[in-house]
Design a protein around this motif. Sequence first.
Motif, short mmCIF file in Angstrom:
data_model
loop_
_atom_site.label_atom_id
_atom_site.label_comp_id
_atom_site.label_asym_id
_atom_site.label_seq_id
_atom_site.Cartn_x
_atom_site.Cartn_y
_atom_site.Cartn_z
N MET A 1 2.99 2.52 -1.45
CA MET A 1 2.33 1.58 -0.57
C MET A 1 2.45 0.13 -1.06
O MET A 1 2.59 -0.80 -0.26
CB MET A 1 0.86 1.96 -0.41
N LYS A 2 2.42 -0.06 -2.35
CA LYS A 2 2.60 -1.41 -2.88
C LYS A 2 3.99 -1.94 -2.54
O LYS A 2 4.15 -3.12 -2.19
CB LYS A 2 2.37 -1.42 -4.39
N SER A 3 5.00 -1.07 -2.62
CA SER A 3 6.35 -1.52 -2.28
C SER A 3 6.46 -1.87 -0.80
O SER A 3 7.16 -2.82 -0.43
CB SER A 3 7.38 -0.44 -2.65
N ALA A 4 5.75 -1.11 0.06
CA ALA A 4 5.77 -1.42 1.50
C ALA A 4 5.03 -2.72 1.80
O ALA A 4 5.49 -3.54 2.60
CB ALA A 4 5.14 -0.27 2.28
N LEU A 5 3.90 -2.93 1.14
CA LEU A 5 3.11 -4.14 1.38
C LEU A 5 3.83 -5.39 0.91
O LEU A 5 3.65 -6.48 1.47
CB LEU A 5 1.76 -4.02 0.68
N ASP B 1 -4.42 -8.75 -0.10
CA ASP B 1 -4.10 -9.53 -1.30
C ASP B 1 -2.67 -9.22 -1.77
O ASP B 1 -1.93 -10.13 -2.16
CB ASP B 1 -5.09 -9.24 -2.42
N ILE B 2 -2.30 -7.94 -1.74
CA ILE B 2 -0.95 -7.56 -2.16
C ILE B 2 0.07 -8.17 -1.20
O ILE B 2 1.10 -8.71 -1.62
CB ILE B 2 -0.80 -6.03 -2.19
N ARG B 3 -0.23 -8.12 0.08
CA ARG B 3 0.68 -8.69 1.10
C ARG B 3 0.84 -10.19 0.88
O ARG B 3 1.95 -10.74 1.07
CB ARG B 3 0.13 -8.42 2.49
N ALA B 4 -0.22 -10.83 0.49
CA ALA B 4 -0.18 -12.29 0.28
C ALA B 4 0.40 -12.68 -1.07
O ALA B 4 0.51 -13.87 -1.38
CB ALA B 4 -1.59 -12.86 0.43
N GLY B 5 0.76 -11.68 -1.87
CA GLY B 5 1.36 -11.96 -3.17
C GLY B 5 0.40 -12.32 -4.26
O GLY B 5 0.78 -12.87 -5.29
N ILE C 1 -6.31 1.20 -1.88
CA ILE C 1 -5.22 0.38 -1.35
C ILE C 1 -5.69 -0.39 -0.12
O ILE C 1 -5.24 -1.52 0.13
CB ILE C 1 -3.99 1.24 -1.02
N SER C 2 -6.61 0.18 0.66
CA SER C 2 -7.13 -0.51 1.84
C SER C 2 -7.87 -1.79 1.46
O SER C 2 -7.78 -2.80 2.16
CB SER C 2 -8.06 0.41 2.63
N TYR D 1 -10.07 14.60 -2.98
CA TYR D 1 -10.77 13.35 -3.27
C TYR D 1 -9.92 12.34 -4.04
O TYR D 1 -10.07 11.12 -3.83
CB TYR D 1 -12.07 13.66 -4.02
N ASP D 2 -9.04 12.80 -4.90
CA ASP D 2 -8.17 11.85 -5.61
C ASP D 2 -7.37 11.01 -4.62
O ASP D 2 -7.28 9.78 -4.75
CB ASP D 2 -7.21 12.58 -6.55
N LEU D 3 -6.82 11.66 -3.63
CA LEU D 3 -5.99 10.97 -2.65
C LEU D 3 -6.84 10.07 -1.75
O LEU D 3 -6.46 8.92 -1.47
CB LEU D 3 -5.23 11.99 -1.79
N ILE D 4 -8.00 10.55 -1.34
CA ILE D 4 -8.88 9.75 -0.48
C ILE D 4 -9.34 8.48 -1.20
O ILE D 4 -9.36 7.39 -0.62
CB ILE D 4 -10.09 10.59 -0.02
N LYS D 5 -9.68 8.61 -2.46
CA LYS D 5 -10.10 7.43 -3.24
C LYS D 5 -8.96 6.41 -3.32
O LYS D 5 -9.20 5.20 -3.27
CB LYS D 5 -10.53 7.86 -4.64
N THR D 6 -7.74 6.89 -3.44
CA THR D 6 -6.60 5.98 -3.52
C THR D 6 -6.34 5.32 -2.17
O THR D 6 -5.97 4.14 -2.11
CB THR D 6 -5.35 6.74 -3.99
N PHE D 7 -6.54 6.05 -1.08
CA PHE D 7 -6.46 5.43 0.26
C PHE D 7 -7.44 4.27 0.35
O PHE D 7 -7.09 3.18 0.84
CB PHE D 7 -6.79 6.47 1.33
#
Length: 286
Positions: free
Chosen positions: A222-226, A281-285, A275-276, A266-272
């Motif tokens: 997701m970081k690479s996509a953002l 902020d990631i998109r804006a660099g 990233i949300s 829950y591990d995956l949900i917490k990561t969702f």
Amino acid sequence: MRKSKYNSFDELPLMLTVEDVSHVLGIGLAHAYEVAHRRDFPTITLGSRIIVPRDKFMEWIDEQAAKKSFRDFLKKRYPDIAALDEAWGAKYADWDAFLAERNFIPTTAKAKKDIDDFEAQFHALYYKICREELKKVSPDVLYLGSRFAWRNKHALRAAEKYCDVVSFNLYRDTVENFDEIKDKPVIIGEFSFSRSDYGHFWKGIRQAANGKDQSAMFMHYMKSALRHPNFVGACWFTYGDQPTTARPDGENAAFGVVDICDTPHYDLIKTFRKISKKMFDIRAGK
């Protein structure tokens, strides 16, 4: 496009199944069933079984617009049938013979270019018509076109030209080097990482060792996509794990946000959630 198991029409059985039709037309089985239910398509129904008489099928093919359009396309390139024969290594007596021919496959460089150019025109016209008709009734909506699970170079270029947003299934570790589309927004229609640590016989396209590994792979992706300027969305496949008994095509992987009893991973949900909170902020660099 699906590759045919038949080399000529002479090899076809007297009665075709819908699967046979899919091979002849180079389309998927689901699409072949749609064709089989058209009013103009020659079928015989025996209980729940659909069969297609070969002779009637061939007559139906002869009436299709695509080959006639191909003839008209070639007429603009070749002044007469003799010129086409020379370029293709063919022996057509006239343009009607070209339409009637079913078994000749040209192999010359000029023939291959003609076929390739016509295919490009075909795809461009398809996307152009779809866009124009959509904009007539809903001018303010976005034309998303089709989602690319596989690639056809002409369809891809036509989609890039006519779609407002282009969609891809991108099962890979990262999309940071994605460059198939240059000047349009892109949606990731499917991606995921399946767990391989419990209860499923198929481990999926991209495998994670366990829940924590899955979450880390999701975050990296997701970081690479953002950070990529073209991507405007990504869709995780899928909400629930596939049952161990599998869906009809045999898939039974642990892709889900919940398991088959609706218990959350829950591990995956917490990561969702993580990233949300960070995505803009990631998109804006930052």
